[in-house]
Design a protein around this motif. Structure first.
Motif, PDB file in Angstrom:
ATOM      1  N   PHE A 160       0.788  -1.223   0.000  1.00 50.27           N
ATOM      2  CA  PHE A 160       0.000   0.000   0.000  1.00 50.27           C
ATOM      3  C   PHE A 160       0.831   1.291   0.000  1.00 50.27           C
ATOM      4  CE2 PHE A 160      -2.909  -3.142   1.928  1.00 50.27           C
ATOM      5  CZ  PHE A 160      -3.918  -3.074   0.976  1.00 50.27           C
ATOM      6  N   LYS A 161       2.105   1.199  -0.298  1.00 49.55           N
ATOM      7  CA  LYS A 161       2.951   2.394  -0.297  1.00 49.55           C
ATOM      8  C   LYS A 161       2.360   3.511  -1.164  1.00 49.55           C
ATOM      9  CE  LYS A 161       7.717   3.969  -0.718  1.00 49.55           C
ATOM     10  NZ  LYS A 161       9.121   3.569  -0.920  1.00 49.55           N
ATOM     11  N   PRO A 162       1.859   3.231  -2.364  1.00 49.50           N
ATOM     12  CA  PRO A 162       1.260   4.322  -3.158  1.00 49.50           C
ATOM     13  C   PRO A 162       0.076   4.994  -2.454  1.00 49.50           C
ATOM     14  CG  PRO A 162       1.685   2.431  -4.554  1.00 49.50           C
ATOM     15  CD  PRO A 162       1.914   1.982  -3.126  1.00 49.50           C
ATOM     16  N   LEU A 163      -0.691   4.227  -1.700  1.00 51.81           N
ATOM     17  CA  LEU A 163      -1.813   4.791  -0.953  1.00 51.81           C
ATOM     18  C   LEU A 163      -1.315   5.659   0.208  1.00 51.81           C
ATOM     19  CD1 LEU A 163      -4.893   4.830  -0.840  1.00 51.81           C
ATOM     20  CD2 LEU A 163      -4.785   2.831   0.652  1.00 51.81           C
ATOM     21  N   PHE A 164      -0.247   5.233   0.870  1.00 55.65           N
ATOM     22  CA  PHE A 164       0.332   6.035   1.953  1.00 55.65           C
ATOM     23  C   PHE A 164       0.911   7.337   1.398  1.00 55.65           C
ATOM     24  CE2 PHE A 164       1.239   1.892   4.475  1.00 55.65           C
ATOM     25  CZ  PHE A 164      -0.084   1.842   4.875  1.00 55.65           C
ATOM     26  N   ILE A 165       1.516   7.272   0.222  1.00 53.23           N
ATOM     27  CA  ILE A 165       2.043   8.483  -0.425  1.00 53.23           C
ATOM     28  C   ILE A 165       0.885   9.415  -0.776  1.00 53.23           C
ATOM     29  CG2 ILE A 165       3.183   9.351  -2.507  1.00 53.23           C
ATOM     30  CD1 ILE A 165       4.951   6.763  -2.350  1.00 53.23           C
ATOM     31  N   TRP A 166      -0.185   8.861  -1.305  1.00 54.10           N
ATOM     32  CA  TRP A 166      -1.367   9.662  -1.624  1.00 54.10           C
ATOM     33  C   TRP A 166      -1.890  10.366  -0.373  1.00 54.10           C
ATOM     34  CZ3 TRP A 166      -6.209   9.028   0.508  1.00 54.10           C
ATOM     35  CH2 TRP A 166      -7.207   9.841  -0.022  1.00 54.10           C
ATOM     36  N   ASN A 167      -1.953   9.644   0.751  1.00 50.77           N
ATOM     37  CA  ASN A 167      -2.449  10.235   1.995  1.00 50.77           C
ATOM     38  C   ASN A 167      -1.537  11.367   2.460  1.00 50.77           C
ATOM     39  OD1 ASN A 167      -4.395  10.174   4.286  1.00 50.77           O
ATOM     40  ND2 ASN A 167      -2.505   9.766   5.414  1.00 50.77           N
ATOM     41  N   HIS A 168      -0.235  11.161   2.386  1.00 50.53           N
ATOM     42  CA  HIS A 168       0.712  12.224   2.752  1.00 50.53           C
ATOM     43  C   HIS A 168       0.451  13.472   1.900  1.00 50.53           C
ATOM     44  CE1 HIS A 168       4.444  14.367   3.581  1.00 50.53           C
ATOM     45  NE2 HIS A 168       4.505  14.551   2.278  1.00 50.53           N
ATOM     46  N   ASN A 169       0.323  13.267   0.599  1.00 55.21           N
ATOM     47  CA  ASN A 169       0.098  14.410  -0.295  1.00 55.21           C
ATOM     48  C   ASN A 169      -1.227  15.100   0.006  1.00 55.21           C
ATOM     49  OD1 ASN A 169       2.553  13.985  -1.577  1.00 55.21           O
ATOM     50  ND2 ASN A 169       1.658  12.656  -3.132  1.00 55.21           N
ATOM     51  N   ARG A 170      -2.233  14.336   0.395  1.00 52.53           N
ATOM     52  CA  ARG A 170      -3.541  14.901   0.748  1.00 52.53           C
ATOM     53  C   ARG A 170      -3.431  15.774   1.999  1.00 52.53           C
ATOM     54  NH1 ARG A 170      -7.387  13.566   4.264  1.00 52.53           N
ATOM     55  NH2 ARG A 170      -6.232  11.742   4.942  1.00 52.53           N
ATOM     56  N   VAL A 171      -2.726  15.287   3.006  1.00 51.07           N
ATOM     57  CA  VAL A 171      -2.543  16.046   4.244  1.00 51.07           C
ATOM     58  C   VAL A 171      -1.748  17.323   3.965  1.00 51.07           C
ATOM     59  CG1 VAL A 171      -1.413  16.024   6.518  1.00 51.07           C
ATOM     60  CG2 VAL A 171      -2.801  14.072   5.790  1.00 51.07           C
ATOM     61  N   MET A 172      -0.721  17.225   3.127  1.00 48.94           N
ATOM     62  CA  MET A 172       0.090  18.400   2.804  1.00 48.94           C
ATOM     63  C   MET A 172      -0.722  19.425   2.012  1.00 48.94           C
ATOM     64  SD  MET A 172       2.893  17.966   4.372  1.00 48.94           S
ATOM     65  CE  MET A 172       4.044  19.157   3.693  1.00 48.94           C
ATOM     66  N   LYS A 173      -1.554  18.959   1.089  1.00 49.87           N
ATOM     67  CA  LYS A 173      -2.394  19.879   0.319  1.00 49.87           C
ATOM     68  C   LYS A 173      -3.364  20.614   1.235  1.00 49.87           C
ATOM     69  CE  LYS A 173      -5.484  20.218  -3.615  1.00 49.87           C
ATOM     70  NZ  LYS A 173      -6.182  19.543  -4.681  1.00 49.87           N
ATOM     71  N   ALA A 174      -3.928  19.906   2.203  1.00 55.15           N
ATOM     72  CA  ALA A 174      -4.843  20.540   3.163  1.00 55.15           C
ATOM     73  C   ALA A 174      -4.103  21.596   3.986  1.00 55.15           C
ATOM     74  CB  ALA A 174      -5.465  19.484   4.070  1.00 55.15           C
ATOM     75  N   GLY A 175      -2.863  21.318   4.353  1.00 58.89           N
ATOM     76  CA  GLY A 175      -2.050  22.285   5.088  1.00 58.89           C
ATOM     77  C   GLY A 175      -1.758  23.514   4.254  1.00 58.89           C
ATOM     78  N   TYR A 176      -1.461  23.313   2.989  1.00 55.22           N
ATOM     79  CA  TYR A 176      -1.185  24.426   2.076  1.00 55.22           C
ATOM     80  C   TYR A 176      -2.411  25.323   1.937  1.00 55.22           C
ATOM     81  CZ  TYR A 176      -0.258  26.809  -2.382  1.00 55.22           C
ATOM     82  OH  TYR A 176      -0.087  27.741  -3.364  1.00 55.22           O
ATOM     83  N   THR A 177      -3.555  24.708   1.712  1.00 50.60           N
ATOM     84  CA  THR A 177      -4.795  25.472   1.566  1.00 50.60           C
ATOM     85  C   THR A 177      -5.079  26.277   2.830  1.00 50.60           C
ATOM     86  OG1 THR A 177      -5.660  23.828   0.027  1.00 50.60           O
ATOM     87  CG2 THR A 177      -7.273  25.271   1.095  1.00 50.60           C
ATOM     88  N   ALA A 178      -4.912  25.654   3.980  1.00 51.57           N
ATOM     89  CA  ALA A 178      -5.180  26.326   5.256  1.00 51.57           C
ATOM     90  C   ALA A 178      -4.187  27.456   5.511  1.00 51.57           C
ATOM     91  CB  ALA A 178      -5.140  25.321   6.400  1.00 51.57           C
ATOM     92  N   LEU A 179      -2.904  27.212   5.200  1.00 51.17           N
ATOM     93  CA  LEU A 179      -1.891  28.244   5.422  1.00 51.17           C
ATOM     94  C   LEU A 179      -2.104  29.433   4.500  1.00 51.17           C
ATOM     95  CD1 LEU A 179       0.546  28.966   7.126  1.00 51.17           C
ATOM     96  CD2 LEU A 179       1.990  27.735   5.515  1.00 51.17           C
TER      97      LEU A 179
END
Length: 148
Positions: free
Chosen positions: A125-144
């Motif tokens: 599931f490494k690709p899914l974990f990478i996707w989740n990381h990118n999702r969390v980072m995108k949410a941080g970017y939007t919020a910042l």
């Protein structure tokens, strides 16, 4: 251990000084960054300064990832280098670069998972974990961006 290398680049319509002021107040991150559940400064200094230790919890796909960050380098308005221990072990380097009155933020996160479940599932599931990381980072970017 499963190794991950992430590079996240954000662009802000604000100078590095303004971006720095928001990210150095790490205690408030769980209030505005979806996915960050805990960012508790353990050190006497309550800002992200060299020597600062931070207990962190981030929402993962298989449960929370808990790790401690230690800031090994902090250059105001420019760079934060952090060592990670716990569920994620490795290093993060966050740089802010001035660009005609704006800021280019680059975060390099090179970590390995230490938990048995994450390591076992990581092979498939490494690709899914990478996707989740990118999702969390995108949410941080939007919020910042909204906070700027």
């Amino acid at each position: 251990m499963i190794k991950y290398l992430f590079k996240t680049v954000w662009h802000f319509d604000a100078p590095p000084q303004k971006v720095w002021e928001l990210i150095k107040d790490a205690r408030s991150m769980p209030e505005w960054w979806p996915g960050v559940k805990r960012f508790e400064i353990l050190s006497k200094e309550q800002e992200m300064l060299q020597g600062c230790r931070i207990q962190t919890a981030v929402k993962g796909l298989t449960g929370d990832l808990n790790f401690e960050l230690e800031i090994t380098k902090a250059v105001p308005f420019g760079e934060i280098v952090m060592q990670s221990r716990g569920d994620l072990t490795g290093q993060g380097v966050w740089t802010l670069t001035a660009d005609n009155g704006n800021t280019i933020s680059t975060y390099i996160w090179e970590v390995s998972t230490t938990g048995r479940l994450m390591n076992f599932l990581g092979f498939v599931f490494k690709p899914l974990f990478i996707w989740n990381h990118n999702r969390v980072m995108k949410a941080g970017y939007t919020a910042l961006k909204k906070r700027l």
